[in-house]
Design a protein around this motif. Structure first.
Motif, PDB file in Angstrom:
ATOM      1  N   SER A   1      24.104  13.811   9.837  1.00  0.00           N
ATOM      2  CA  SER A   1      25.370  13.681  10.208  1.00  0.00           C
ATOM      3  C   SER A   1      26.294  12.912   9.564  1.00  0.00           C
ATOM      4  N   GLY A   2      25.540  12.026   8.589  1.00  0.00           N
ATOM      5  CA  GLY A   2      26.309  10.920   7.963  1.00  0.00           C
ATOM      6  C   GLY A   2      25.986  10.562   6.640  1.00  0.00           C
ATOM      7  N   ARG A   3      25.544   9.465   6.334  1.00  0.00           N
ATOM      8  CA  ARG A   3      25.296   8.940   5.034  1.00  0.00           C
ATOM      9  C   ARG A   3      24.505   9.729   4.372  1.00  0.00           C
ATOM     10  N   GLY A   4      23.371   9.985   4.711  1.00  0.00           N
ATOM     11  CA  GLY A   4      22.207  10.908   3.921  1.00  0.00           C
ATOM     12  C   GLY A   4      21.306  10.392   3.178  1.00  0.00           C
ATOM     13  N   SER A   5      21.206   8.831   3.528  1.00  0.00           N
ATOM     14  CA  SER A   5      20.516   7.988   2.369  1.00  0.00           C
ATOM     15  C   SER A   5      18.766   8.659   2.481  1.00  0.00           C
ATOM     16  N   ASN A   6      18.444   8.873   3.902  1.00  0.00           N
ATOM     17  CA  ASN A   6      16.996   9.551   3.806  1.00  0.00           C
ATOM     18  C   ASN A   6      16.971  10.829   3.333  1.00  0.00           C
ATOM     19  N   MET A   7      17.913  11.649   3.469  1.00  0.00           N
ATOM     20  CA  MET A   7      17.829  12.932   2.825  1.00  0.00           C
ATOM     21  C   MET A   7      17.810  13.003   1.384  1.00  0.00           C
ATOM     22  N   GLN A   8      18.496  12.106   0.723  1.00  0.00           N
ATOM     23  CA  GLN A   8      18.504  11.604  -0.574  1.00  0.00           C
ATOM     24  C   GLN A   8      17.195  11.058  -1.124  1.00  0.00           C
TER      25      GLN A   8
ATOM     26  N   LEU B   1      14.870  15.801  10.651  1.00  0.00           N
ATOM     27  CA  LEU B   1      16.034  15.332  11.330  1.00  0.00           C
ATOM     28  C   LEU B   1      16.242  14.103  10.550  1.00  0.00           C
ATOM     29  N   ALA B   2      17.341  13.889   9.752  1.00  0.00           N
ATOM     30  CA  ALA B   2      17.531  12.410   8.965  1.00  0.00           C
ATOM     31  C   ALA B   2      18.984  11.958   9.567  1.00  0.00           C
ATOM     32  N   GLY B   3      19.072  11.164  10.504  1.00  0.00           N
ATOM     33  CA  GLY B   3      20.165  10.757  11.038  1.00  0.00           C
ATOM     34  C   GLY B   3      21.024  11.824  11.441  1.00  0.00           C
ATOM     35  N   PHE B   4      20.386  12.708  12.233  1.00  0.00           N
ATOM     36  CA  PHE B   4      21.281  13.841  12.880  1.00  0.00           C
ATOM     37  C   PHE B   4      21.554  13.343  14.228  1.00  0.00           C
TER      38      PHE B   4
ATOM     39  N   ASN C   1      11.285  13.487  12.950  1.00  0.00           N
ATOM     40  CA  ASN C   1      12.595  12.704  13.091  1.00  0.00           C
ATOM     41  C   ASN C   1      12.107  11.509  12.473  1.00  0.00           C
ATOM     42  N   ILE C   2      13.180  10.736  11.800  1.00  0.00           N
ATOM     43  CA  ILE C   2      13.019   9.393  11.789  1.00  0.00           C
ATOM     44  C   ILE C   2      13.708   8.356  12.473  1.00  0.00           C
ATOM     45  N   HIS C   3      13.006   7.382  13.116  1.00  0.00           N
ATOM     46  CA  HIS C   3      13.517   6.580  13.870  1.00  0.00           C
ATOM     47  C   HIS C   3      13.723   4.979  13.654  1.00  0.00           C
ATOM     48  N   PRO C   4      14.760   4.296  13.518  1.00  0.00           N
ATOM     49  CA  PRO C   4      14.683   2.796  13.007  1.00  0.00           C
ATOM     50  C   PRO C   4      14.392   2.016  14.167  1.00  0.00           C
ATOM     51  N   SER C   5      12.977   1.927  14.408  1.00  0.00           N
ATOM     52  CA  SER C   5      12.520   1.066  15.475  1.00  0.00           C
ATOM     53  C   SER C   5      11.020   1.320  15.390  1.00  0.00           C
TER      54      SER C   5
ATOM     55  N   VAL D   1      14.678  -2.428   7.081  1.00  0.00           N
ATOM     56  CA  VAL D   1      14.356  -1.217   7.793  1.00  0.00           C
ATOM     57  C   VAL D   1      14.413  -0.084   6.854  1.00  0.00           C
ATOM     58  N   LEU D   2      15.684   0.034   6.479  1.00  0.00           N
ATOM     59  CA  LEU D   2      16.042   1.314   5.808  1.00  0.00           C
ATOM     60  C   LEU D   2      15.280   1.422   4.559  1.00  0.00           C
ATOM     61  N   GLN D   3      15.136   0.386   3.753  1.00  0.00           N
ATOM     62  CA  GLN D   3      14.149   0.619   2.812  1.00  0.00           C
ATOM     63  C   GLN D   3      12.705   1.163   2.954  1.00  0.00           C
ATOM     64  N   ALA D   4      12.303   0.584   4.190  1.00  0.00           N
ATOM     65  CA  ALA D   4      11.065   1.261   4.532  1.00  0.00           C
ATOM     66  C   ALA D   4      11.011   2.451   5.001  1.00  0.00           C
ATOM     67  N   GLU D   5      12.155   3.098   5.654  1.00  0.00           N
ATOM     68  CA  GLU D   5      12.415   4.567   5.979  1.00  0.00           C
ATOM     69  C   GLU D   5      12.189   5.235   4.853  1.00  0.00           C
ATOM     70  N   HIS D   6      12.943   4.743   3.685  1.00  0.00           N
ATOM     71  CA  HIS D   6      12.770   5.599   2.534  1.00  0.00           C
ATOM     72  C   HIS D   6      11.503   5.714   1.942  1.00  0.00           C
TER      73      HIS D   6
HETATM   74  C1  GRF Z   1      18.684   5.843   9.704  1.00  0.00           C
HETATM   75  O1  GRF Z   1      18.511   4.541  10.069  1.00  0.00           O
HETATM   76  C2  GRF Z   1      17.644   7.029  10.571  1.00  0.00           C
HETATM   77  O2  GRF Z   1      16.287   6.057  10.964  1.00  0.00           O
HETATM   78  C3  GRF Z   1      18.321   7.018  11.837  1.00  0.00           C
HETATM   79  O3  GRF Z   1      19.926   7.143  11.484  1.00  0.00           O
HETATM   80  C4  GRF Z   1      20.040   6.389  10.209  1.00  0.00           C
HETATM   81  C5  GRF Z   1      20.448   7.531   9.125  1.00  0.00           C
HETATM   82  O4  GRF Z   1      20.664   7.156   7.845  1.00  0.00           O
HETATM   83  N1  GRF Z   1      18.001   8.071  12.576  1.00  0.00           N
HETATM   84  P1  GRF Z   1      20.954   7.884   6.647  1.00  0.00           P
HETATM   85  O5  GRF Z   1      21.936   9.070   6.922  1.00  0.00           O
HETATM   86  O6  GRF Z   1      19.697   8.477   6.395  1.00  0.00           O
HETATM   87  O7  GRF Z   1      21.466   7.083   5.536  1.00  0.00           O
END
Ligand code: GRF
Length: 209
Positions: free
Chosen positions: A8-15, A79-82, A100-104, A163-168
């Motif tokens: 839905s937005g930034r897309g850093s996880n998708m990247q 799902l990546a920030g959807f 899905n990835i969830h930030p917690s 947290v985002l670094q860990a998500e990636h």
């Molecule tokens: C991430 O923190 C993800 O865990 C959450 O929404 C954010 C999406 O960030 N569901 P991005 O669009 O992947 O940069």
């Protein structure tokens, strides 16, 4: 063998998934202005927009979304920030192949504003979870979790960045394991075969120091 990624937005996880060389067949967004769409296009990945605003109901939106996804015949939908709540019908259609990835560190802090809530709760460890999606929001079986320390001088932004670094790191790993057929669901537990990302527990503060 491909993955369709919903953003839905930034897309850093998708990247991060693209950077990891995963077979992303398409990126679909419910917002035409999602920054991630431009990143995907620039990398030669097919993009589609299904604007939720034009639909009379969640079911109608999800049906169209599913038709677009199915056009790419993905093995996995990621799902990546959807930022849409999905209907039970949509979740059932992709049962066992919707992540899905969830930030917690679920089951702590499902829903929104997880970093602010972690700070307000005073926890010493926070993190992120990759999970299979079930009908209950942010409650599906965890595939992998990463913990990060909460530091005394953390702001919401500094904690979110850690947290985002860990998500990636964990989302590409989880998707690779899935595509390699190394994940098995037993009730609520995801059992992995020969996973190489177990780097031991993170304990904060470190009692050894
Ligand atoms: C991430 O923190 C993800 O865990 C959450 O929404 C954010 C999406 O960030 N569901 P991005 O669009 O992947 O940069």
């Amino acid at each position: 063998m491909s993955v369709v990624v919903l953003i839905s937005g930034r897309g850093s996880n998708m990247q991060a998934l693209l950077d990891a060389g995963l077979p992303v067949g398409a990126v679909v967004s419910n917002r035409a202005d999602a920054k991630g769409l431009r990143i995907a296009s620039a990398r030669g990945v097919a993009t589609r927009v299904v604007e939720h605003k034009g639909f009379p109901s969640r079911e109608a939106f999800d049906d169209t979304l599913a038709a677009v996804i199915d056009g790419f015949k993905p093995r996995l939908v990621a799902l990546a920030g959807f930022m849409r709540i999905l209907t039970p019908g949509f979740v059932a259609r992709y049962s066992g192949r919707l992540m899905n990835i969830h930030p917690s560190l679920l089951p702590a802090f499902p829903g929104l504003d997880t970093h602010a809530r972690a700070l307000a709760a005073g926890v010493k460890l926070h993190g992120c979870t990759v999970h299979f999606v079930t009908a209950e929001l942010d409650h599906g079986p965890a595939v992998v979790q990463a913990a990060v320390p909460v530091l005394d001088d953390d702001s919401e932004d500094s904690l979110a960045a850690r947290v985002l670094q860990a998500e990636h790191r964990i989302y590409p790993a989880a998707i690779r394991w899935f595509l390699e057929g190394r994940l098995r669901l037993e009730g609520r537990r995801v059992i992995g075969r020969d996973l190489d990302a177990a780097e031991g527990a993170l304990i904060s503060p470190d009692p050894e120091q």
